[in-house]
Write a protein that holds these residues in place. Structure first.
Motif, PDB file in Angstrom:
ATOM      1  N   GLN B  44       0.834  -1.210   0.000  1.00  0.00           N
ATOM      2  CA  GLN B  44       0.000   0.000   0.000  1.00  0.00           C
ATOM      3  C   GLN B  44       0.868   1.259   0.000  1.00  0.00           C
ATOM      4  OE1 GLN B  44      -3.907   0.748   0.360  1.00  0.00           O
ATOM      5  NE2 GLN B  44      -2.539   2.110  -0.779  1.00  0.00           N
ATOM      6  N   ASP B  45       1.911   1.237   0.804  1.00  0.00           N
ATOM      7  CA  ASP B  45       2.791   2.406   0.873  1.00  0.00           C
ATOM      8  C   ASP B  45       3.444   2.675  -0.475  1.00  0.00           C
ATOM      9  OD1 ASP B  45       2.257   2.945   3.548  1.00  0.00           O
ATOM     10  OD2 ASP B  45       3.829   1.597   4.255  1.00  0.00           O
ATOM     11  N   VAL B  46       3.837   1.612  -1.165  1.00  0.00           N
ATOM     12  CA  VAL B  46       4.434   1.783  -2.496  1.00  0.00           C
ATOM     13  C   VAL B  46       3.441   2.470  -3.430  1.00  0.00           C
ATOM     14  CG1 VAL B  46       5.157   0.519  -4.571  1.00  0.00           C
ATOM     15  CG2 VAL B  46       6.133  -0.072  -2.346  1.00  0.00           C
ATOM     16  N   GLN B  47       2.196   2.034  -3.394  1.00  0.00           N
ATOM     17  CA  GLN B  47       1.172   2.654  -4.249  1.00  0.00           C
ATOM     18  C   GLN B  47       1.077   4.156  -3.982  1.00  0.00           C
ATOM     19  OE1 GLN B  47       0.412   0.242  -6.747  1.00  0.00           O
ATOM     20  NE2 GLN B  47      -1.659   0.987  -6.516  1.00  0.00           N
ATOM     21  N   LEU B  48       1.029   4.508  -2.708  1.00  0.00           N
ATOM     22  CA  LEU B  48       0.840   5.915  -2.334  1.00  0.00           C
ATOM     23  C   LEU B  48       2.081   6.749  -2.652  1.00  0.00           C
ATOM     24  CD1 LEU B  48      -0.971   5.431   1.105  1.00  0.00           C
ATOM     25  CD2 LEU B  48      -1.989   5.762  -1.153  1.00  0.00           C
ATOM     26  N   LEU B  49       3.238   6.208  -2.359  1.00  0.00           N
ATOM     27  CA  LEU B  49       4.471   6.952  -2.613  1.00  0.00           C
ATOM     28  C   LEU B  49       4.717   7.100  -4.107  1.00  0.00           C
ATOM     29  CD1 LEU B  49       6.675   5.333   0.186  1.00  0.00           C
ATOM     30  CD2 LEU B  49       5.777   7.669   0.159  1.00  0.00           C
ATOM     31  N   ASN B  50       4.322   6.092  -4.882  1.00  0.00           N
ATOM     32  CA  ASN B  50       4.474   6.213  -6.331  1.00  0.00           C
ATOM     33  C   ASN B  50       3.546   7.296  -6.908  1.00  0.00           C
ATOM     34  OD1 ASN B  50       6.539   4.817  -7.617  1.00  0.00           O
ATOM     35  ND2 ASN B  50       5.464   2.861  -7.524  1.00  0.00           N
ATOM     36  N   ALA B  51       2.370   7.442  -6.318  1.00  0.00           N
ATOM     37  CA  ALA B  51       1.491   8.531  -6.751  1.00  0.00           C
ATOM     38  C   ALA B  51       2.151   9.883  -6.467  1.00  0.00           C
ATOM     39  CB  ALA B  51       0.141   8.433  -6.042  1.00  0.00           C
ATOM     40  N   ALA B  52       2.850   9.965  -5.342  1.00  0.00           N
ATOM     41  CA  ALA B  52       3.573  11.202  -5.019  1.00  0.00           C
ATOM     42  C   ALA B  52       4.718  11.430  -6.002  1.00  0.00           C
ATOM     43  CB  ALA B  52       4.084  11.150  -3.587  1.00  0.00           C
ATOM     44  N   ILE B  53       5.377  10.359  -6.403  1.00  0.00           N
ATOM     45  CA  ILE B  53       6.452  10.499  -7.399  1.00  0.00           C
ATOM     46  C   ILE B  53       5.878  11.022  -8.715  1.00  0.00           C
ATOM     47  CG2 ILE B  53       8.130   9.233  -8.804  1.00  0.00           C
ATOM     48  CD1 ILE B  53       8.599   7.391  -6.406  1.00  0.00           C
ATOM     49  N   ALA B  54       4.714  10.516  -9.101  1.00  0.00           N
ATOM     50  CA  ALA B  54       4.073  10.997 -10.335  1.00  0.00           C
ATOM     51  C   ALA B  54       3.801  12.492 -10.247  1.00  0.00           C
ATOM     52  CB  ALA B  54       2.775  10.230 -10.584  1.00  0.00           C
ATOM     53  N   ILE B 148      -0.504  12.223   4.659  1.00  0.00           N
ATOM     54  CA  ILE B 148       0.197  11.772   5.876  1.00  0.00           C
ATOM     55  C   ILE B 148      -0.570  10.684   6.636  1.00  0.00           C
ATOM     56  CG2 ILE B 148       0.942  12.510   8.189  1.00  0.00           C
ATOM     57  CD1 ILE B 148       1.934  15.126   6.838  1.00  0.00           C
ATOM     58  N   PRO B 149      -1.867  10.868   6.936  1.00  0.00           N
ATOM     59  CA  PRO B 149      -2.533   9.828   7.735  1.00  0.00           C
ATOM     60  C   PRO B 149      -2.705   8.497   7.017  1.00  0.00           C
ATOM     61  CG  PRO B 149      -4.097  11.536   7.077  1.00  0.00           C
ATOM     62  CD  PRO B 149      -2.743  12.038   6.706  1.00  0.00           C
ATOM     63  N   SER B 150      -2.496   8.487   5.707  1.00  0.00           N
ATOM     64  CA  SER B 150      -2.641   7.221   4.972  1.00  0.00           C
ATOM     65  C   SER B 150      -1.340   6.433   4.912  1.00  0.00           C
ATOM     66  CB  SER B 150      -3.129   7.494   3.541  1.00  0.00           C
ATOM     67  OG  SER B 150      -4.427   8.036   3.555  1.00  0.00           O
ATOM     68  N   LEU B 151      -0.230   7.068   5.234  1.00  0.00           N
ATOM     69  CA  LEU B 151       1.064   6.379   5.200  1.00  0.00           C
ATOM     70  C   LEU B 151       1.305   5.632   6.512  1.00  0.00           C
ATOM     71  CD1 LEU B 151       3.116   9.256   3.540  1.00  0.00           C
ATOM     72  CD2 LEU B 151       2.466   7.087   2.459  1.00  0.00           C
ATOM     73  N   SER B 152       2.183   4.636   6.455  1.00  0.00           N
ATOM     74  CA  SER B 152       2.289   3.689   7.575  1.00  0.00           C
ATOM     75  C   SER B 152       3.242   4.100   8.678  1.00  0.00           C
ATOM     76  CB  SER B 152       2.732   2.317   7.056  1.00  0.00           C
ATOM     77  OG  SER B 152       1.724   1.728   6.297  1.00  0.00           O
ATOM     78  N   ALA B 154       6.306   6.480  10.793  1.00  0.00           N
ATOM     79  CA  ALA B 154       6.681   7.838  11.208  1.00  0.00           C
ATOM     80  C   ALA B 154       7.663   8.450  10.213  1.00  0.00           C
ATOM     81  CB  ALA B 154       7.289   7.799  12.603  1.00  0.00           C
ATOM     82  N   GLU B 155       8.557   7.627   9.669  1.00  0.00           N
ATOM     83  CA  GLU B 155       9.528   8.138   8.696  1.00  0.00           C
ATOM     84  C   GLU B 155       8.813   8.645   7.444  1.00  0.00           C
ATOM     85  OE1 GLU B 155       9.798   5.307  10.277  1.00  0.00           O
ATOM     86  OE2 GLU B 155      11.651   5.494  11.436  1.00  0.00           O
ATOM     87  N   GLN B 156       7.812   7.904   7.007  1.00  0.00           N
ATOM     88  CA  GLN B 156       7.049   8.344   5.835  1.00  0.00           C
ATOM     89  C   GLN B 156       6.240   9.594   6.154  1.00  0.00           C
ATOM     90  OE1 GLN B 156       4.711   4.977   4.646  1.00  0.00           O
ATOM     91  NE2 GLN B 156       6.500   3.737   4.157  1.00  0.00           N
ATOM     92  N   HIS B 157       5.682   9.657   7.352  1.00  0.00           N
ATOM     93  CA  HIS B 157       4.936  10.860   7.741  1.00  0.00           C
ATOM     94  C   HIS B 157       5.849  12.080   7.691  1.00  0.00           C
ATOM     95  CE1 HIS B 157       2.261   8.030  10.384  1.00  0.00           C
ATOM     96  NE2 HIS B 157       2.012   7.912   9.101  1.00  0.00           N
ATOM     97  N   GLN B 158       7.050  11.906   8.226  1.00  0.00           N
ATOM     98  CA  GLN B 158       7.983  13.033   8.267  1.00  0.00           C
ATOM     99  C   GLN B 158       8.423  13.423   6.859  1.00  0.00           C
ATOM    100  OE1 GLN B 158      11.394  12.393  10.819  1.00  0.00           O
ATOM    101  NE2 GLN B 158      11.396  14.568  11.346  1.00  0.00           N
ATOM    102  N   LEU B 159       8.623  12.419   6.016  1.00  0.00           N
ATOM    103  CA  LEU B 159       9.012  12.701   4.629  1.00  0.00           C
ATOM    104  C   LEU B 159       7.930  13.514   3.929  1.00  0.00           C
ATOM    105  CD1 LEU B 159      11.146  12.104   2.414  1.00  0.00           C
ATOM    106  CD2 LEU B 159       9.847  10.033   1.854  1.00  0.00           C
ATOM    107  N   ALA B 160       6.685  13.099   4.077  1.00  0.00           N
ATOM    108  CA  ALA B 160       5.576  13.823   3.445  1.00  0.00           C
ATOM    109  C   ALA B 160       5.451  15.237   4.015  1.00  0.00           C
ATOM    110  CB  ALA B 160       4.265  13.058   3.635  1.00  0.00           C
ATOM    111  N   ALA B 161       5.684  15.371   5.306  1.00  0.00           N
ATOM    112  CA  ALA B 161       5.610  16.708   5.920  1.00  0.00           C
ATOM    113  C   ALA B 161       6.715  17.608   5.392  1.00  0.00           C
ATOM    114  CB  ALA B 161       5.707  16.583   7.441  1.00  0.00           C
ATOM    115  N   GLN B 162       7.895  17.047   5.178  1.00  0.00           N
ATOM    116  CA  GLN B 162       8.987  17.834   4.598  1.00  0.00           C
ATOM    117  C   GLN B 162       8.615  18.338   3.206  1.00  0.00           C
ATOM    118  OE1 GLN B 162      12.184  14.771   5.348  1.00  0.00           O
ATOM    119  NE2 GLN B 162      13.379  16.620   5.750  1.00  0.00           N
ATOM    120  N   MET B 163       8.019  17.454   2.417  1.00  0.00           N
ATOM    121  CA  MET B 163       7.590  17.839   1.064  1.00  0.00           C
ATOM    122  C   MET B 163       6.546  18.953   1.156  1.00  0.00           C
ATOM    123  SD  MET B 163       9.227  15.475  -0.721  1.00  0.00           S
ATOM    124  CE  MET B 163       9.921  13.852  -0.465  1.00  0.00           C
TER     125      MET B 163
END
Lengths: 139, 191
Positions: B44-54, B148-152, B154-163
């Motif tokens: 699931q995280d891959v799906q969401l992060l790939n959408a962010a890459i797009a 952010i709330p859809s990612l699994s 804390a590291e991913q949450h922080q990454l999305a917050a940085q973006m």
């Protein structure tokens, strides 16, 4: 106080407490279901939030949105959907869109859409705007 | 690939230690791998992060197209190129996270795709370009906050917050360039 009256009193207090705890939840749910969307505000929110990935008439990071109301999920030509959404069988209505915008991965585990809109009025306004859009022109 | 802790930054830039290429790659790998730790749903995280890459691919393309449009002054072009660099950093950081999760980062589309998808043909002057960029950056800030709330983890949450922080910064600069008023209400993004 007799034992019988004492038990009746305790039962009454318990019933009031139960009602007190459950009413806000029931009312909140009802309010959510009866929210009236503001189309103009919805268009503004759409531009501010949805247009990072979506457009009305072009597939971008997300699929195009014109004509989404009444359409089956995963059905826009030329867009590469996740298998999860394509196979979901969902028809986009006010109710399904509200669930989707509230928690997309909760409604369709495995979807690529993860952006949540927390505020119920915001969702109602965006949905109202989407509903106002005419269907896509046929190819 | 730019997610360095202060300790790593110190090692990289103070010149007090020498770091081999292999060591650098190992450190970058461990940084990306941290995005995987604790994920109970990597697919699931891959799906969401790939959408962010797009989304980041499109941002990079938008600034590239704008820089070559002939519609921007040199000063504005320089700002756009700087912002494009930020989006490339985002793309690389997200791609590292996807790879660490066992996924494959989504590829960019052709420039022709982005020209059509962004409605570039309708842009007639610098203000049009800035308005397009402002819309994309504002939307991206909101998208990352909503993600952010859809990612699994804390590291991913922080990454999305940085973006989200970077996108909000871009939006503020672009809004200022367009003469937009400072919003009266706070909580400008997310919700």
């Amino acid at each position: 106080m007799s034992e019988h009256r004492k038990q009746t009193f305790i039962g009454l207090v318990a019933a009031i407490m139960v009602i007190g705890m459950t009413m806000p939840v029931a009312q909140a749910r009802q309010v959510t279901e009866t929210l009236v969307g503001d189309m103009e505000r919805g268009e503004r929110l759409y531009r501010q939030r949805c247009m990072a990935c979506h457009a009305l008439d072009a597939n971008r990071a997300g699929p195009s949105h014109r004509g989404v109301f009444g359409r089956e999920a995963g059905a826009v030509d030329g867009y590469r959907y996740s298998g999860a959404l394509r196979d979901s069988g969902i028809i986009w209505t006010a109710e399904t869109l509200d669930s989707w915008l509230s928690n997309p991965t909760g409604l369709v585990p495995g979807t690529s859409m993860g952006v949540r809109t927390r505020n119920a009025q915001d969702r109602a306004d965006i949905i109202s705007y989407l509903e106002s859009l005419s269907p896509a022109e046929p190819d | 690939m730019t997610q360095h802790s202060p300790t790593r930054r110190n090692i990289l830039f103070t010149g007090t230690q020498t770091l081999s290429a292999a060591g650098l790659m190992a450190m970058m790998g461990s940084s990306a791998a941290s995005a995987y730790q604790g994920s109970d749903n990597p697919a699931q995280d891959v799906q969401l992060l790939n959408a962010a890459i797009a989304l980041e691919h499109e941002g990079i393309a938008a600034y590239t197209i704008a820089a070559g449009s002939g519609l921007l002054t040199p000063d504005v072009t320089e700002i756009g190129v700087r912002f494009r660099g930020h989006h490339r950093e985002h793309r690389d950081a997200l791609a590292s996270a996807v790879t660490a999760l066992g996924g494959t980062p989504v590829e960019t589309e052709s420039e022709a795709h982005y020209v059509e998808a962004l409605g570039v043909a309708s842009l007639a002057n610098q203000a049009d370009v800035l308005r397009l960029a402002l819309g994309l950056e504002t939307g991206a800030a909101n998208a990352y906050l909503g993600l952010i709330p859809s990612l699994s983890t804390a590291e991913q949450h922080q990454l999305a917050a940085q973006m989200a922080g970077d996108e909000a910064y871009h939006a503020a600069i672009l809004g200022h360039a367009l003469g937009e008023p400072i919003p009266v209400a706070g909580m400008m993004f997310g919700g």
